[in-house]
Structures are given as C-alpha cells and as structure tokens.
Motif scaffolding. Structure first.
Motif, PDB file in Angstrom:
ATOM      1  N   ARG A   1       0.879  -1.183   0.000  1.00  0.00           N
ATOM      2  CA  ARG A   1       0.000   0.000   0.000  1.00  0.00           C
ATOM      3  C   ARG A   1       0.908   1.223   0.000  1.00  0.00           C
ATOM      4  NH1 ARG A   1      -2.640  -0.543   4.954  1.00  0.00           N
ATOM      5  NH2 ARG A   1      -1.755   1.351   5.782  1.00  0.00           N
ATOM      6  N   THR A   2       0.734   2.093  -0.987  1.00  0.00           N
ATOM      7  CA  THR A   2       1.535   3.318  -1.085  1.00  0.00           C
ATOM      8  C   THR A   2       0.668   4.495  -0.673  1.00  0.00           C
ATOM      9  OG1 THR A   2       2.854   2.380  -2.874  1.00  0.00           O
ATOM     10  CG2 THR A   2       2.891   4.776  -2.641  1.00  0.00           C
ATOM     11  N   GLN A   3       1.189   5.328   0.239  1.00  0.00           N
ATOM     12  CA  GLN A   3       0.425   6.478   0.718  1.00  0.00           C
ATOM     13  C   GLN A   3       1.316   7.706   0.805  1.00  0.00           C
ATOM     14  OE1 GLN A   3      -0.861   4.481   4.499  1.00  0.00           O
ATOM     15  NE2 GLN A   3      -2.834   5.322   3.886  1.00  0.00           N
ATOM     16  N   PRO A   4       0.850   8.819   0.244  1.00  0.00           N
ATOM     17  CA  PRO A   4       1.577  10.071   0.466  1.00  0.00           C
ATOM     18  C   PRO A   4       1.477  10.437   1.949  1.00  0.00           C
ATOM     19  CG  PRO A   4      -0.165  10.343  -1.182  1.00  0.00           C
ATOM     20  CD  PRO A   4      -0.318   8.984  -0.586  1.00  0.00           C
ATOM     21  N   MET A   5       2.491  11.101   2.471  1.00  0.00           N
ATOM     22  CA  MET A   5       2.512  11.444   3.894  1.00  0.00           C
ATOM     23  C   MET A   5       1.589  12.614   4.254  1.00  0.00           C
ATOM     24  SD  MET A   5       6.501  11.093   4.909  1.00  0.00           S
ATOM     25  CE  MET A   5       7.498   9.716   4.396  1.00  0.00           C
ATOM     26  N   ASP A   6       0.922  13.194   3.290  1.00  0.00           N
ATOM     27  CA  ASP A   6       0.035  14.344   3.526  1.00  0.00           C
ATOM     28  C   ASP A   6      -0.870  14.129   4.734  1.00  0.00           C
ATOM     29  OD1 ASP A   6       0.621  13.828   0.657  1.00  0.00           O
ATOM     30  OD2 ASP A   6      -0.190  15.837   0.417  1.00  0.00           O
ATOM     31  N   GLY A   7      -0.779  15.013   5.701  1.00  0.00           N
ATOM     32  CA  GLY A   7      -1.687  14.985   6.847  1.00  0.00           C
ATOM     33  C   GLY A   7      -1.473  13.850   7.830  1.00  0.00           C
ATOM     34  N   MET A   8      -0.451  13.037   7.639  1.00  0.00           N
ATOM     35  CA  MET A   8      -0.225  11.906   8.556  1.00  0.00           C
ATOM     36  C   MET A   8       0.430  12.373   9.843  1.00  0.00           C
ATOM     37  SD  MET A   8       1.224   8.732   6.399  1.00  0.00           S
ATOM     38  CE  MET A   8       0.172   7.928   5.210  1.00  0.00           C
ATOM     39  N   ASP A   9       0.181  11.589  10.914  1.00  0.00           N
ATOM     40  CA  ASP A   9       0.910  11.830  12.155  1.00  0.00           C
ATOM     41  C   ASP A   9       1.473  10.503  12.642  1.00  0.00           C
ATOM     42  OD1 ASP A   9      -1.109  10.421  13.448  1.00  0.00           O
ATOM     43  OD2 ASP A   9      -2.084  12.229  14.212  1.00  0.00           O
ATOM     44  N   ALA A  10       2.090  10.520  13.801  1.00  0.00           N
ATOM     45  CA  ALA A  10       2.770   9.335  14.335  1.00  0.00           C
ATOM     46  C   ALA A  10       1.844   8.126  14.445  1.00  0.00           C
ATOM     47  CB  ALA A  10       3.375   9.671  15.694  1.00  0.00           C
ATOM     48  N   GLY A  11       0.542   8.344  14.497  1.00  0.00           N
ATOM     49  CA  GLY A  11      -0.436   7.265  14.601  1.00  0.00           C
ATOM     50  C   GLY A  11      -0.365   6.271  13.459  1.00  0.00           C
ATOM     51  N   VAL A  12       0.215   6.659  12.326  1.00  0.00           N
ATOM     52  CA  VAL A  12       0.318   5.758  11.182  1.00  0.00           C
ATOM     53  C   VAL A  12       1.130   4.504  11.549  1.00  0.00           C
ATOM     54  CG1 VAL A  12       2.394   6.752  10.098  1.00  0.00           C
ATOM     55  CG2 VAL A  12       0.672   5.661   8.680  1.00  0.00           C
ATOM     56  N   PHE A  13       1.996   4.624  12.551  1.00  0.00           N
ATOM     57  CA  PHE A  13       2.828   3.497  12.970  1.00  0.00           C
ATOM     58  C   PHE A  13       2.244   2.710  14.141  1.00  0.00           C
ATOM     59  CE2 PHE A  13       5.918   6.565  11.169  1.00  0.00           C
ATOM     60  CZ  PHE A  13       6.441   5.771  10.163  1.00  0.00           C
ATOM     61  N   SER A  14       1.079   3.124  14.647  1.00  0.00           N
ATOM     62  CA  SER A  14       0.554   2.564  15.895  1.00  0.00           C
ATOM     63  C   SER A  14       0.314   1.053  15.860  1.00  0.00           C
ATOM     64  CB  SER A  14      -0.712   3.298  16.333  1.00  0.00           C
ATOM     65  OG  SER A  14      -1.726   3.093  15.379  1.00  0.00           O
ATOM     66  N   GLY A  15      -0.034   0.501  14.721  1.00  0.00           N
ATOM     67  CA  GLY A  15      -0.266  -0.942  14.654  1.00  0.00           C
ATOM     68  C   GLY A  15       0.994  -1.733  14.400  1.00  0.00           C
ATOM     69  N   GLY A  16       2.117  -1.037  14.273  1.00  0.00           N
ATOM     70  CA  GLY A  16       3.363  -1.718  13.938  1.00  0.00           C
ATOM     71  C   GLY A  16       3.367  -2.155  12.494  1.00  0.00           C
ATOM     72  N   GLY A  17       4.295  -3.022  12.144  1.00  0.00           N
ATOM     73  CA  GLY A  17       4.348  -3.551  10.795  1.00  0.00           C
ATOM     74  C   GLY A  17       5.608  -3.159  10.051  1.00  0.00           C
ATOM     75  N   LEU A  18       5.554  -3.373   8.742  1.00  0.00           N
ATOM     76  CA  LEU A  18       6.686  -3.133   7.862  1.00  0.00           C
ATOM     77  C   LEU A  18       6.408  -1.905   7.007  1.00  0.00           C
ATOM     78  CD1 LEU A  18       9.414  -4.156   6.725  1.00  0.00           C
ATOM     79  CD2 LEU A  18       8.081  -5.578   5.128  1.00  0.00           C
ATOM     80  N   PHE A  19       7.346  -0.966   7.035  1.00  0.00           N
ATOM     81  CA  PHE A  19       7.195   0.292   6.308  1.00  0.00           C
ATOM     82  C   PHE A  19       8.419   0.559   5.450  1.00  0.00           C
ATOM     83  CE2 PHE A  19       4.446   0.652   9.916  1.00  0.00           C
ATOM     84  CZ  PHE A  19       3.351   1.368   9.457  1.00  0.00           C
ATOM     85  N   LEU A  20       8.194   1.247   4.335  1.00  0.00           N
ATOM     86  CA  LEU A  20       9.281   1.738   3.507  1.00  0.00           C
ATOM     87  C   LEU A  20       9.076   3.239   3.363  1.00  0.00           C
ATOM     88  CD1 LEU A  20      11.774   1.188   1.771  1.00  0.00           C
ATOM     89  CD2 LEU A  20      10.248   0.696  -0.155  1.00  0.00           C
ATOM     90  N   ILE A  21      10.030   4.011   3.862  1.00  0.00           N
ATOM     91  CA  ILE A  21       9.964   5.464   3.751  1.00  0.00           C
ATOM     92  C   ILE A  21      10.634   5.833   2.437  1.00  0.00           C
ATOM     93  CG2 ILE A  21      10.688   7.666   4.776  1.00  0.00           C
ATOM     94  CD1 ILE A  21       8.802   6.030   6.616  1.00  0.00           C
ATOM     95  N   CYS A  22       9.941   6.555   1.603  1.00  0.00           N
ATOM     96  CA  CYS A  22      10.490   7.009   0.329  1.00  0.00           C
ATOM     97  C   CYS A  22      10.404   8.532   0.346  1.00  0.00           C
ATOM     98  CB  CYS A  22       9.670   6.413  -0.816  1.00  0.00           C
ATOM     99  SG  CYS A  22      10.342   6.812  -2.431  1.00  0.00           S
ATOM    100  N   SER A  23      11.549   9.188   0.583  1.00  0.00           N
ATOM    101  CA  SER A  23      11.517  10.629   0.797  1.00  0.00           C
ATOM    102  C   SER A  23      12.580  11.360   0.001  1.00  0.00           C
ATOM    103  CB  SER A  23      11.710  10.936   2.287  1.00  0.00           C
ATOM    104  OG  SER A  23      11.694  12.335   2.509  1.00  0.00           O
ATOM    105  N   SER A  24      12.163  12.472  -0.573  1.00  0.00           N
ATOM    106  CA  SER A  24      13.126  13.374  -1.196  1.00  0.00           C
ATOM    107  C   SER A  24      13.652  14.295  -0.101  1.00  0.00           C
ATOM    108  CB  SER A  24      12.435  14.177  -2.308  1.00  0.00           C
ATOM    109  OG  SER A  24      11.376  14.950  -1.774  1.00  0.00           O
TER     110      SER A  24
END
Length: 158
Positions: A35-58
C-alpha cells in the motif's frame, strides 16, 4: 503468510511518488500486499499498529523533509511513540552537489524512527540526482534485495 508493506511517500515534485509506484509494481508478486500512501496529513499514529514500512523521501530546501512529510516528522518528534513493533527501510533521494544535506530527508526519518525503537532492515538506499541515473530504476533493483531480507527477518521473528 502474506507480508504487508506500507510505503510512505514524502515528496515535493512527485519524484519520490514515481519511485514508490515503481517499487510497488516491482514487488507486486502475490505474496506481498503493498500500500503506497503520500505522507500528507499523517501523524505518528500511522505506525501505531506496527508492521513493515518503507519510507520514500526526497530532500528539500536546506536538507529538510518535504512539505507533505513535515507534519508526520514533527509528530514523531513531539509525541515520541514506542515504535519497537515497527520494521522499516528507507529510500532517500537527494543531490550530492549539496554535500552537507545529501539525502537528508530520508536520513532524518531514519534517525527519528531508530531513536523511537523501530528497527531498520538493510541499508538506506541513497540516490544522487546529479549521477544521471533514474531513481525509480535504481530503487526497483535495490528493493528486490531489501524485500528478501525483510522476508528472512520476519520469518525469524515468527
């Protein structure tokens, strides 16, 4: 077991979004739910369930995270959640002609996630815009090795 990956995209011009889309296409193999999501409007809660993430940032301005990623980054700094149930990787985009701040957007996310207990899998992918290579092509070849490492490490953790 289907592995789930969330790609979080921090971008100003859309390059990181293109990279994330190419990575998603590369990884779409039926054994992985991406699942790909732009970071627009996100806060730390996006990580609350744990899991595997890939940060893609300029990287933007004086080595900052992109505008759409600022809220998430600042939220991680102020709320300081326990991210010990998070595993992640980083694709950092930058330009080596700005030596002091090269790929700082991705490096800043790496530093804060690590500080909060998340565990990075593999090395950060650093892309240099001045090298004349296409970041989406470099990322597509890098991510195959990265996801193999993720599969190995998540199997060990089960």
């Amino acid at each position: 077991m289907v592995l789930e990956l969330t790609i979080l995209v921090g971008t100003m011009t859309g390059t990181a979004q293109l990279v994330a889309q190419e990575v998603e296409l590369t990884l779409d193999d039926g054994e992985l739910r991406v699942r790909t999501q732009p970071m627009d409007g996100m806060d730390a809660g996006v990580f609350s369930g744990g899991g595997l993430f890939l940060i893609c940032s300029s990287t933007y301005g004086q080595g900052d995270v992109p505008d759409n990623a600022k809220h998430l980054y600042e939220s991680l700094q102020s709320k300081r959640p326990d991210l010990s149930n998070v595993q992640y990787g980083v694709i950092a985009l930058g330009d080596r002609t700005y030596a002091e701040t090269f790929c700082n957007g991705g490096k800043r996310f790496d530093a804060i996630l690590s500080e909060l207990g998340a565990r990075r899998i593999g090395e950060i992918m650093l892309h240099d815009a001045s090298a004349g290579t296409m970041p989406e092509e470099i990322a597509a070849s890098w991510v195959s090795g990265w996801i193999s490492q993720c599969r190995k490490e998540t199997r060990l953790a089960v």
